[in-house]
Design a protein around this motif. Structure first.
Motif, PDB file in Angstrom:
ATOM      1  N   ARG A  67       4.372   4.967   7.619  1.00  0.00           N
ATOM      2  CA  ARG A  67       3.186   5.611   8.191  1.00  0.00           C
ATOM      3  C   ARG A  67       3.586   6.768   9.117  1.00  0.00           C
ATOM      4  NH1 ARG A  67      -0.311  -0.050   9.050  1.00  0.00           N
ATOM      5  NH2 ARG A  67      -0.274  -0.539   6.808  1.00  0.00           N
ATOM      6  N   TYR A  68       4.677   6.588   9.828  1.00  0.00           N
ATOM      7  CA  TYR A  68       5.167   7.693  10.652  1.00  0.00           C
ATOM      8  C   TYR A  68       5.624   8.863   9.767  1.00  0.00           C
ATOM      9  CZ  TYR A  68       7.944  10.453  13.864  1.00  0.00           C
ATOM     10  OH  TYR A  68       8.457  11.501  14.586  1.00  0.00           O
ATOM     11  N   LEU A  69       6.258   8.556   8.635  1.00  0.00           N
ATOM     12  CA  LEU A  69       6.689   9.611   7.712  1.00  0.00           C
ATOM     13  C   LEU A  69       5.490  10.376   7.157  1.00  0.00           C
ATOM     14  CD1 LEU A  69       9.547   7.828   5.711  1.00  0.00           C
ATOM     15  CD2 LEU A  69       9.799   9.726   7.323  1.00  0.00           C
ATOM     16  N   GLY A  70       4.390   9.666   6.882  1.00  0.00           N
ATOM     17  CA  GLY A  70       3.187  10.328   6.387  1.00  0.00           C
ATOM     18  C   GLY A  70       2.608  11.280   7.421  1.00  0.00           C
ATOM     19  N   TYR A  71       2.590  10.826   8.674  1.00  0.00           N
ATOM     20  CA  TYR A  71       2.140  11.692   9.781  1.00  0.00           C
ATOM     21  C   TYR A  71       3.020  12.926   9.886  1.00  0.00           C
ATOM     22  CZ  TYR A  71       2.758  13.238  14.634  1.00  0.00           C
ATOM     23  OH  TYR A  71       2.962  13.991  15.760  1.00  0.00           O
ATOM     24  N   ARG A  72       4.330  12.707   9.845  1.00  0.00           N
ATOM     25  CA  ARG A  72       5.269  13.821   9.999  1.00  0.00           C
ATOM     26  C   ARG A  72       5.140  14.820   8.844  1.00  0.00           C
ATOM     27  NH1 ARG A  72      11.540  12.386  10.587  1.00  0.00           N
ATOM     28  NH2 ARG A  72      11.440  12.370   8.298  1.00  0.00           N
ATOM     29  N   LYS A  73       4.935  14.305   7.649  1.00  0.00           N
ATOM     30  CA  LYS A  73       4.781  15.175   6.478  1.00  0.00           C
ATOM     31  C   LYS A  73       3.592  16.122   6.659  1.00  0.00           C
ATOM     32  CE  LYS A  73       3.659  14.932   1.525  1.00  0.00           C
ATOM     33  NZ  LYS A  73       3.305  14.013   0.412  1.00  0.00           N
ATOM     34  N   ALA A  74       2.462  15.596   7.112  1.00  0.00           N
ATOM     35  CA  ALA A  74       1.266  16.426   7.302  1.00  0.00           C
ATOM     36  C   ALA A  74       1.477  17.449   8.415  1.00  0.00           C
ATOM     37  CB  ALA A  74       0.063  15.539   7.620  1.00  0.00           C
ATOM     38  N   MET A  75       2.082  17.036   9.505  1.00  0.00           N
ATOM     39  CA  MET A  75       2.326  17.959  10.616  1.00  0.00           C
ATOM     40  C   MET A  75       3.227  19.106  10.179  1.00  0.00           C
ATOM     41  SD  MET A  75       0.701  16.918  13.440  1.00  0.00           S
ATOM     42  CE  MET A  75       1.627  17.412  14.913  1.00  0.00           C
ATOM     43  N   GLU A  76       4.284  18.784   9.451  1.00  0.00           N
ATOM     44  CA  GLU A  76       5.225  19.812   9.014  1.00  0.00           C
ATOM     45  C   GLU A  76       4.589  20.762   8.005  1.00  0.00           C
ATOM     46  OE1 GLU A  76       8.516  17.487   7.660  1.00  0.00           O
ATOM     47  OE2 GLU A  76       9.353  17.216   9.686  1.00  0.00           O
ATOM     48  N   GLU A  77       3.737  20.236   7.125  1.00  0.00           N
ATOM     49  CA  GLU A  77       3.055  21.091   6.150  1.00  0.00           C
ATOM     50  C   GLU A  77       2.162  22.120   6.833  1.00  0.00           C
ATOM     51  OE1 GLU A  77       0.947  19.113   3.074  1.00  0.00           O
ATOM     52  OE2 GLU A  77       2.760  18.277   2.137  1.00  0.00           O
ATOM     53  N   PHE A 110      -1.684   3.288  13.968  1.00  0.00           N
ATOM     54  CA  PHE A 110      -1.165   2.905  12.668  1.00  0.00           C
ATOM     55  C   PHE A 110      -1.359   1.439  12.292  1.00  0.00           C
ATOM     56  CE2 PHE A 110       1.720   6.844  12.595  1.00  0.00           C
ATOM     57  CZ  PHE A 110       0.786   7.524  11.837  1.00  0.00           C
ATOM     58  N   ASN A 111      -2.257   0.725  12.959  1.00  0.00           N
ATOM     59  CA  ASN A 111      -2.777  -0.516  12.371  1.00  0.00           C
ATOM     60  C   ASN A 111      -4.037  -0.964  13.112  1.00  0.00           C
ATOM     61  OD1 ASN A 111      -2.008  -2.240  14.581  1.00  0.00           O
ATOM     62  ND2 ASN A 111      -1.480  -3.864  13.167  1.00  0.00           N
ATOM     63  N   ASN A 112      -4.793  -1.860  12.512  1.00  0.00           N
ATOM     64  CA  ASN A 112      -6.111  -2.224  13.023  1.00  0.00           C
ATOM     65  C   ASN A 112      -6.055  -2.926  14.379  1.00  0.00           C
ATOM     66  OD1 ASN A 112      -4.867  -4.457  11.832  1.00  0.00           O
ATOM     67  ND2 ASN A 112      -6.773  -5.392  11.188  1.00  0.00           N
ATOM     68  N   THR A 113      -5.029  -3.731  14.608  1.00  0.00           N
ATOM     69  CA  THR A 113      -4.921  -4.449  15.876  1.00  0.00           C
ATOM     70  C   THR A 113      -4.655  -3.484  17.024  1.00  0.00           C
ATOM     71  OG1 THR A 113      -4.075  -6.405  14.720  1.00  0.00           O
ATOM     72  CG2 THR A 113      -3.700  -6.297  17.088  1.00  0.00           C
ATOM     73  N   GLU A 115       0.841  -1.184   0.000  1.00  0.00           N
ATOM     74  CA  GLU A 115       0.000   0.000   0.000  1.00  0.00           C
ATOM     75  C   GLU A 115       0.884   1.245   0.000  1.00  0.00           C
ATOM     76  OE1 GLU A 115      -3.649  -1.658   2.750  1.00  0.00           O
ATOM     77  OE2 GLU A 115      -1.867  -0.841   3.710  1.00  0.00           O
ATOM     78  N   ASP A 116       0.303   2.368  -0.386  1.00  0.00           N
ATOM     79  CA  ASP A 116       1.009   3.642  -0.282  1.00  0.00           C
ATOM     80  C   ASP A 116       0.833   4.136   1.151  1.00  0.00           C
ATOM     81  OD1 ASP A 116       2.080   6.168  -0.447  1.00  0.00           O
ATOM     82  OD2 ASP A 116       1.211   6.607  -2.407  1.00  0.00           O
ATOM     83  N   ASN A 117       1.671   3.625   2.049  1.00  0.00           N
ATOM     84  CA  ASN A 117       1.535   3.900   3.480  1.00  0.00           C
ATOM     85  C   ASN A 117       1.751   5.363   3.820  1.00  0.00           C
ATOM     86  OD1 ASN A 117       1.187   1.160   4.852  1.00  0.00           O
ATOM     87  ND2 ASN A 117       2.950   0.771   3.536  1.00  0.00           N
ATOM     88  N   ILE A 118       2.697   5.997   3.154  1.00  0.00           N
ATOM     89  CA  ILE A 118       2.967   7.407   3.434  1.00  0.00           C
ATOM     90  C   ILE A 118       1.735   8.245   3.121  1.00  0.00           C
ATOM     91  CG2 ILE A 118       4.336   9.410   2.763  1.00  0.00           C
ATOM     92  CD1 ILE A 118       6.713   7.559   2.342  1.00  0.00           C
ATOM     93  N   GLU A 119       1.146   8.017   1.962  1.00  0.00           N
ATOM     94  CA  GLU A 119      -0.026   8.787   1.555  1.00  0.00           C
ATOM     95  C   GLU A 119      -1.211   8.523   2.473  1.00  0.00           C
ATOM     96  OE1 GLU A 119      -2.595  11.332  -0.455  1.00  0.00           O
ATOM     97  OE2 GLU A 119      -0.408  11.210  -0.402  1.00  0.00           O
ATOM     98  N   GLY A 120      -1.412   7.265   2.858  1.00  0.00           N
ATOM     99  CA  GLY A 120      -2.534   6.936   3.734  1.00  0.00           C
ATOM    100  C   GLY A 120      -2.419   7.621   5.085  1.00  0.00           C
ATOM    101  N   ALA A 121      -1.244   7.560   5.699  1.00  0.00           N
ATOM    102  CA  ALA A 121      -1.041   8.208   6.997  1.00  0.00           C
ATOM    103  C   ALA A 121      -1.125   9.720   6.861  1.00  0.00           C
ATOM    104  CB  ALA A 121       0.316   7.798   7.571  1.00  0.00           C
TER     105      ALA A 121
END
Length: 335
Positions: free
Chosen positions: A198-208, A248-251, A162-168
């Motif tokens: 997924r952490y990188l995706g979160y960080r990208k949004a926060m920084e933006e 960052f995951n269903n479980t 999956e595109d994990n960065i984009e999803g997060a």
């Protein structure tokens, strides 16, 4: 009782072992009378063919090894079902083993499956075994990476992720636009590609959005339900508490929701929960207001099965990379 062999059937039938072999494999000539006699005796003696010997002779076992990090996770079970439904039409069977998010156990399972001479290997790696996985591939066994990448270059391996960065990024961006700046993040293992991406995706949004990354609002786990529960306890023992939790995951999400429920908190009225992946039991706890990334595990498994058919049946060897795009899923209740 000793296992019945071809020699036993030959002795009972009064024919050679070569004749028995021809009859039982349905290859070569034998009279109808001999065929009927040999088959009748084989049935009476409860003869079971030696699958190992047959596989050595044919240089294939019609088995596919599947290593997943958590055999109890419905996400990985759906992936496995997609693989199985696709491959069984071509006569292949699957051997499932769990790495338990443990690189040492995963390494052992790699050895076990290769010793069983599987025709191909599918792995959602927990990380740390890139060298061993590449060694399997270089030995001539097709390897398909599912859900997770290797930590080293793997351009020559088939990959379905999956595109994990984009999803997060989408999940985090949604929370921020809803006014949440104090977001408690429940990370999975940062050894695996899904955890780091997924952490990188979160960080990208926060920084933006110009928001600081507060380490006190980050809990590092290993994709387990217990991690989700422990993360909630950790966040709510702090003086400053989050207004939303991003898991960052269903479980882990299920663990988050259980602990919030134990604490008497309502979702989403008291706190919003956003999840990478849908927790199947979430509807029992809060039917509305759950924000998640909808995943496609069954379809990913089908794609893996198609790749393996190309490798094993059609002998197509060009590496394939298939990336599934994230889909935001917001339930009906307005948040």
């Amino acid at each position: 009782m000793n296992k019945v062999t071809i020699k036993d059937i030959a002795r009972e039938s009064g024919v050679s072992t070569a004749t028995v072999s021809r009859v039982l494999s349905n290859k070569g000539y034998a009279s109808e009378e001999i065929k009927e006699k040999v088959r009748s005796i084989a049935k009476r003696l409860n003869y079971q063919p030696n699958a190992v010997a047959r596989s050595l002779k044919m240089d294939r076992t019609n088995t596919i090894g599947v290593i997943i990090p958590d055999i109890s996770n419905p996400y990985f079970m759906k992936i496995s079902r997609g693989i199985e439904d696709t491959l069984q039409k071509s006569g292949y069977n699957l051997i499932f083993v769990s790495g338990d998010e443990n690189s040492d156990k995963e390494k052992k399972m790699l050895q076990v499956l290769t010793e069983k001479r599987v025709d191909a290997l599918v792995i959602a790696t927990s990380g740390g075994n890139a060298e061993d996985i590449n060694r399997v591939k270089n030995s001539g066994i097709p390897v398909v990476l599912i859900d997770r990448k290797l930590e080293t270059d793997s351009d020559d391996l088939d990959l379905v992720v999956e595109d994990n960065i984009e999803g997060a990024y989408q999940l985090t961006n949604y929370l921020i636009k809803k006014g949440h700046t104090k977001i408690g993040v429940v990370n999975g293992s940062l050894v695996s590609s899904t955890g780091t991406e997924r952490y990188l995706g979160y960080r990208k949004a926060m920084e933006e959005h110009g928001l600081d990354l507060d380490p006190d609002f980050i809990f590092n786990g290993h994709f387990t339900q217990e991690d989700g529960s422990n993360a909630v306890t950790y966040f709510f023992n702090r003086e400053e508490k989050p207004t939303a939790i991003l898991s960052f995951n269903n479980t882990m999400t299920f663990g988050v929701m259980l602990q919030l429920t134990r604490m008497g908190l309502q979702i989403p009225d008291d706190i919003l929960v956003a999840s990478y992946g849908e927790a199947e039991a979430a509807q029992l706890l809060s039917p509305d207001g759950i924000v998640s990334i909808k995943q496609s595990p069954y379809e990913m498994g089908v794609k893996v099965g198609e790749i393996l058919i190309n490798r094993l049946v059609r002998k197509i060897n060009k590496p394939v990379t298939e990336i599934f795009e994230p889909i935001m899923n917001v339930k009906t209740k307005e948040i």
